[in-house]
Motif scaffolding. Structure first.
Motif, PDB file in Angstrom:
ATOM      1  N   PHE A   1      32.526  42.508  45.542  1.00  0.00           N
ATOM      2  CA  PHE A   1      33.710  43.187  45.499  1.00  0.00           C
ATOM      3  C   PHE A   1      33.866  44.540  45.951  1.00  0.00           C
ATOM      4  CE2 PHE A   1      33.470  39.445  42.592  1.00  0.00           C
ATOM      5  CZ  PHE A   1      34.468  38.788  42.532  1.00  0.00           C
TER       6      PHE A   1
ATOM      7  N   ASP B   1      40.016  41.404  34.865  1.00  0.00           N
ATOM      8  CA  ASP B   1      39.272  42.678  34.835  1.00  0.00           C
ATOM      9  C   ASP B   1      39.834  43.846  34.919  1.00  0.00           C
ATOM     10  OD1 ASP B   1      37.084  41.285  33.839  1.00  0.00           O
ATOM     11  OD2 ASP B   1      35.767  41.474  35.602  1.00  0.00           O
TER      12      ASP B   1
ATOM     13  N   GLN C   1      37.325  38.804  38.164  1.00  0.00           N
ATOM     14  CA  GLN C   1      37.205  39.922  38.958  1.00  0.00           C
ATOM     15  C   GLN C   1      38.101  39.430  40.235  1.00  0.00           C
ATOM     16  OE1 GLN C   1      32.574  39.145  38.633  1.00  0.00           O
ATOM     17  NE2 GLN C   1      32.841  41.321  39.514  1.00  0.00           N
TER      18      GLN C   1
ATOM     19  N   SER D   1      39.578  46.489  36.996  1.00  0.00           N
ATOM     20  CA  SER D   1      38.779  46.818  38.346  1.00  0.00           C
ATOM     21  C   SER D   1      39.699  47.211  39.203  1.00  0.00           C
ATOM     22  CB  SER D   1      38.123  45.477  38.709  1.00  0.00           C
ATOM     23  OG  SER D   1      37.601  45.839  40.034  1.00  0.00           O
TER      24      SER D   1
ATOM     25  N   GLU E   1      33.215  34.900  37.644  1.00  0.00           N
ATOM     26  CA  GLU E   1      34.055  35.789  38.713  1.00  0.00           C
ATOM     27  C   GLU E   1      35.513  35.738  38.598  1.00  0.00           C
ATOM     28  OE1 GLU E   1      30.703  36.166  42.253  1.00  0.00           O
ATOM     29  OE2 GLU E   1      32.512  35.145  42.617  1.00  0.00           O
TER      30      GLU E   1
END
Length: 333
Positions: free
Chosen positions: A314, A297, A225, A299, A222
């Motif tokens: 998330f 990432d 992220q 994102s 993770e």
């Protein structure tokens, strides 16, 4: 009669010439009768060949020191014995022992600096190691950094967490130096290959972010992220609002429980009351956290909430985040 006398004289000369060589060869290749299995033997820095031989005899490792010194001289290995801790086991001859000592085939000790530790925790581990020579005892953190030639004024985050192997009696300053340079090298490599458009003004700011990622991550995969959430927040001017920075700012006042009053009490490390990054790292980040900080990432996530077992949910919007909080933190549906 004369020839017989001549032959006898020649034979005596041969004995005189070869006798010492045979005597030394018998010594060099005869297995040692070690007093234990294995036996540990330490060579102190700066020890002379004669001093080492004397200590080997005193420890009952060598039957006599004289032959060992002569062997060392004849093989041109005087002054080549290396300091350190040695583990000796049978079968071992004096020649094999000399080879081991001059190669520096020492017993290595290790100290593990854990990812996410604070520098204070690292320093405690170093100070408690009985195998290091403690040259930094009594030095302030700033004095220690000065000894390393570091330009930074605060030690947090500057030392790479890893397992460090060293000889018994090595300087703790040498270990700090290795860890410091290891972090500098890894940070430089990560910075060179960083993604475009990151909101960092310097590698040091990336190091600060990496330390936050290290402390926030429960599941290794993770990290990118979590990095994306904090990078996105910085780009938008949102506060990071991350508990580990608040805890770091509390220092020894933190008793294991983070309270609401702590979140609203301003300190330089309170990312609920202050925008941007804290002034320094808050921990020693590992290589994966450095990579995540510099290659997050792709994102749009701005929030995350714990789901249990170290994992997070998330969200890109506050509405989605509130639903996730209700589901995972309050037991809602």
């Amino acid at each position: 009669m004369a020839s017989r006398t001549t032959m006898r004289g020649l034979f005596l000369w041969v004995l005189l010439l070869l006798g010492p060589a045979v005597w030394l060869a018998l010594f060099a290749f005869r297995p040692l009768d070690l007093p234990a299995e294995p036996v540990e033997f330490a060579v102190q820095p700066g020890s002379s060949t004669r001093a080492v031989a004397r200590e080997l005899e005193a420890a009952a490792i060598l039957p006599r020191q004289f032959e060992f010194v002569v062997l060392t001289i004849l093989l041109n290995k005087t002054g080549r014995i290396k300091a350190g801790q040695y583990s000796l086991e049978s079968p071992l001859t004096p020649l094999g022992l000399l080879d081991k000592l001059t190669r520096g085939d020492t017993v290595m000790r290790k100290l593990t600096v854990v990812e996410g530790w604070s520098f204070r925790q690292m320093r405690e581990a170093v100070e408690q190691s009985p195998d290091l020579r403690h040259e930094t005892a009594g030095l302030s953190d700033q004095d220690l950094l000065a000894k390393l030639g570091a330009m930074e004024r605060h030690p947090e985050g500057l030392f790479f967490p890893d397992t460090y192997y060293f000889d018994i009696g090595s300087s703790d300053l040498a270990l700090y130096r290795r860890a410091y340079h290891a972090m500098q090298e890894r940070l430089a490599r990560a910075w060179e290959s960083r993604a475009e458009g990151l909101p960092y003004k310097s590698p040091y700011e990336a190091l600060i972010m990496a330390s936050i990622i290290e402390k926030e991550t429960g599941v290794p995969e993770e990290r990118p992220q979590i990095a994306a959430v904090f990078v996105n927040r910085l780009k938008l001017g949102m506060r990071l609002q991350t508990d580990p920075t608040v805890i770091y700012g509390l220092g020894e006042r933190f008793d294991g429980n983070l309270r609401k009053v702590d979140l609203i009490t301003d300190t330089p490390y309170n990312t609920y009351t202050r925008a941007g990054l804290p002034p320094t790292p808050i921990a020693l980040p590992g290589e994966a956290a450095l990579r995540a900080a510099l290659k997050p990432d792709a994102s749009r996530a701005l929030y995350f909430v714990a789901m249990g077992e170290g994992r997070h949910y998330f969200s890109a919007t506050l509405e989605e985040h509130n639903r996730a909080v209700n589901r995972y933190q309050r037991g809602g549906r």
